[in-house]
Design a protein around this motif. Structure first.
Motif, short mmCIF file in Angstrom:
data_model
loop_
_atom_site.label_atom_id
_atom_site.label_comp_id
_atom_site.label_asym_id
_atom_site.label_seq_id
_atom_site.Cartn_x
_atom_site.Cartn_y
_atom_site.Cartn_z
N TYR A 1 4.08 -8.24 -5.23
CA TYR A 1 3.18 -9.25 -5.77
C TYR A 1 2.50 -8.75 -7.04
CZ TYR A 1 0.56 -13.55 -5.79
OH TYR A 1 0.08 -14.80 -6.14
N ASP A 2 2.43 -9.66 -8.00
CA ASP A 2 1.76 -9.39 -9.27
C ASP A 2 0.69 -10.46 -9.46
OD1 ASP A 2 0.91 -8.97 -11.85
OD2 ASP A 2 2.89 -9.16 -12.78
N TYR A 3 -0.58 -10.06 -9.39
CA TYR A 3 -1.69 -11.01 -9.56
C TYR A 3 -1.91 -11.38 -11.03
CZ TYR A 3 -3.06 -9.84 -4.73
OH TYR A 3 -3.08 -9.66 -3.37
N ASN B 1 -9.52 -3.00 -8.03
CA ASN B 1 -9.22 -1.99 -7.02
C ASN B 1 -7.88 -2.24 -6.32
OD1 ASN B 1 -10.35 -4.32 -5.88
ND2 ASN B 1 -11.18 -3.23 -4.11
N VAL B 2 -7.01 -3.03 -6.97
CA VAL B 2 -5.70 -3.35 -6.39
C VAL B 2 -4.57 -2.99 -7.37
CG1 VAL B 2 -4.19 -5.16 -5.50
CG2 VAL B 2 -6.64 -5.23 -4.99
N LEU B 3 -3.53 -2.34 -6.86
CA LEU B 3 -2.33 -2.08 -7.63
C LEU B 3 -1.21 -2.96 -7.09
CD1 LEU B 3 -0.81 -0.29 -9.76
CD2 LEU B 3 -0.13 1.15 -7.83
N GLY B 4 -0.57 -3.74 -7.96
CA GLY B 4 0.58 -4.53 -7.57
C GLY B 4 1.86 -3.74 -7.80
N THR C 1 -3.63 -3.05 -12.23
CA THR C 1 -2.37 -3.24 -12.96
C THR C 1 -1.24 -3.50 -11.96
OG1 THR C 1 -1.88 -0.86 -12.91
CG2 THR C 1 -3.10 -1.69 -14.81
N THR C 2 -0.06 -3.73 -12.52
CA THR C 2 1.16 -3.89 -11.70
C THR C 2 2.25 -3.00 -12.26
OG1 THR C 2 0.63 -6.18 -11.11
CG2 THR C 2 2.92 -5.51 -10.89
N VAL C 3 2.96 -2.31 -11.37
CA VAL C 3 4.09 -1.49 -11.79
C VAL C 3 5.37 -2.12 -11.26
CG1 VAL C 3 2.78 0.65 -11.93
CG2 VAL C 3 3.87 0.03 -9.78
N THR C 4 6.46 -1.98 -12.01
CA THR C 4 7.74 -2.58 -11.63
C THR C 4 8.82 -1.51 -11.54
OG1 THR C 4 7.15 -4.67 -12.70
CG2 THR C 4 9.48 -4.30 -12.24
N TYR C 5 9.59 -1.57 -10.46
CA TYR C 5 10.69 -0.63 -10.24
C TYR C 5 12.02 -1.36 -10.35
CZ TYR C 5 7.40 2.82 -8.26
OH TYR C 5 6.38 3.72 -8.06
N GLY C 6 12.88 -0.91 -11.26
CA GLY C 6 14.22 -1.46 -11.39
C GLY C 6 15.26 -0.37 -11.28
N LEU C 7 16.47 -0.65 -11.75
CA LEU C 7 17.51 0.37 -11.73
C LEU C 7 17.10 1.60 -12.54
CD1 LEU C 7 20.81 -1.72 -12.20
CD2 LEU C 7 20.26 -0.25 -10.25
N ALA C 8 16.50 1.36 -13.70
CA ALA C 8 16.13 2.46 -14.59
C ALA C 8 15.10 3.39 -13.95
CB ALA C 8 15.59 1.91 -15.91
#
Length: 347
Positions: free
Chosen positions: A130-132, A139-142, A292-299
């Motif tokens: 989830y990305d807000y 105090n939340v990390l997406g 913030t929000t972090v995204t994990y992909g193939l890279a």
């Protein structure tokens, strides 16, 4: 008498000295790896309704947290949700137990976790899938994943390996996350085999194995010979059907080959375990960055195909998959995650 007074004086002096030593000493605190003076970090997670033993999403999350407990010396706990109504009491339970970081596993609890985070601004939270956006509490990390990328790769495999030119997709519940699996898969199938048809059906559940099995049986009876699922525990029904019908299935989230070694030819892995481990490690080291929000992909190593894929997939198909994987990592291919993006790619 003098001797008695002297003994009393010595006893008093010893008592005072002992008190001073106790007052000056600092009690040792059990810490990571038994280190004295270091606080034990407590990390808790709340499962989605699939449960801790769903052989998929939630189980992967717990495996990552248990690995962090072993390697990093944190204390890991979980609360299992049987229904959506369990999210709030489970989160509150972890707050009451003074966990330092609280994880919500799955987009379905986004609203409840956000409300609790705002009610407890001194607590730290993280949520999977989830990305807000601009409304992300401080105090939340997406944490999100490019599930469409691994789905594209297994779509290539399905497109190349189907003998009937009919493949299927079973989704849990419609929504942006599961649809990213669907459209990534569709795109991979069409790239590998423009003549292949993709049959799609949603179970409207992540926990109904019987429904997953019934949907799969129906697809197989209509000529579909490979089915990919993104349906949590519902997908176990597909795998059972694949065994009974001697057909192929594609797993999700974890390497699910062990559930049916002769039938699960690959899995679109979403490394929820790695995300929980990495971010818990960052938290312990003081590098946690909420708001913030972090995204994990193939890279980023956040998604991939299963390591057991070479058991059933021919080398030439694997070579093709690896070549497309490199193109995605380099940015030469943008995998669609929505219907709009898919339609645009097909044009």
């Amino acid at each position: 008498m003098a001797m008695k007074k002297k003994l009393i004086s010595l006893a008093l002096a010893a008592t005072m000295l002992g008190t001073m030593l106790v007052g000056c000493s600092k009690p040792a605190e059990e810490g990571a790896g038994g280190t004295q003076g270091e606080k034990v970090i407590k990390v808790g997670m709340v499962t989605d309704v699939g449960g801790i033993n769903d052989q998929s999403f939630n189980q992967s999350a717990w495996e990552g947290l248990k690995r962090a407990e072993k390697d990093l010396g944190i204390k890991a706990v979980y609360r299992e949700s049987k229904q959506d109504a369990d999210y709030v009491p489970n989160i509150e339970s972890l707050i009451d137990e003074e966990n330092d970081l609280i994880w919500g596993i799955g987009y379905k609890m986004a609203k409840d976790l956000k409300a609790q985070a705002e009610a407890y601004p001194d607590k730290n939270f993280a949520i999977i899938d989830y990305d807000y956006g601009k409304e992300t509490p401080k105090n939340v990390l997406g944490v999100t994943f490019k599930a469409e990328e691994s789905s594209y790769l297994v779509g290539l495999i399905a497109g190349k390996m189907t003998k009937t030119n009919k493949v299927g997709f079973i989704g849990g519940m419609k929504g942006p996350i599961i649809e990213s699996f669907e459209y990534g898969f569709r795109a991979g199938v069409k790239e590998a085999n423009p003549n292949a048809q993709v049959t799609v059906q949603y179970a409207n559940s992540f926990t109904d194995q019987a429904k997953g099995k019934a949907i799969a049986k129906g697809m197989y009876s209509n000529g579909v010979d490979i089915i990919f699922h993104a349906a949590g525990d519902t997908g176990r029904g597909l795998i059972e059907a694949a065994k009974e019908e001697n057909k192929y299935a594609i797993g999700v989230d974890r390497d699910q080959n062990y559930l049916a070694p002769e039938n699960v030819i690959t899995s679109a892995m979403k490394r929820v375990d790695n995300a929980l481990y990495d971010i818990t490690k960052q938290f312990k080291e003081g590098n946690f960055k909420p708001g913030t929000t972090v995204t994990y992909g193939l890279a980023e190593g956040g998604v991939d195909i299963a390591p057991t894929t070479d058991k059933h997939v021919p080398k030439d198909v694997l070579d093709l998959v690896n070549s497309y994987k490199e193109k995605i990592i380099k940015g030469d291919i943008k995998v669609p995650a929505t219907k709009e993006e898919f339609d645009a790619m097909m044009k």
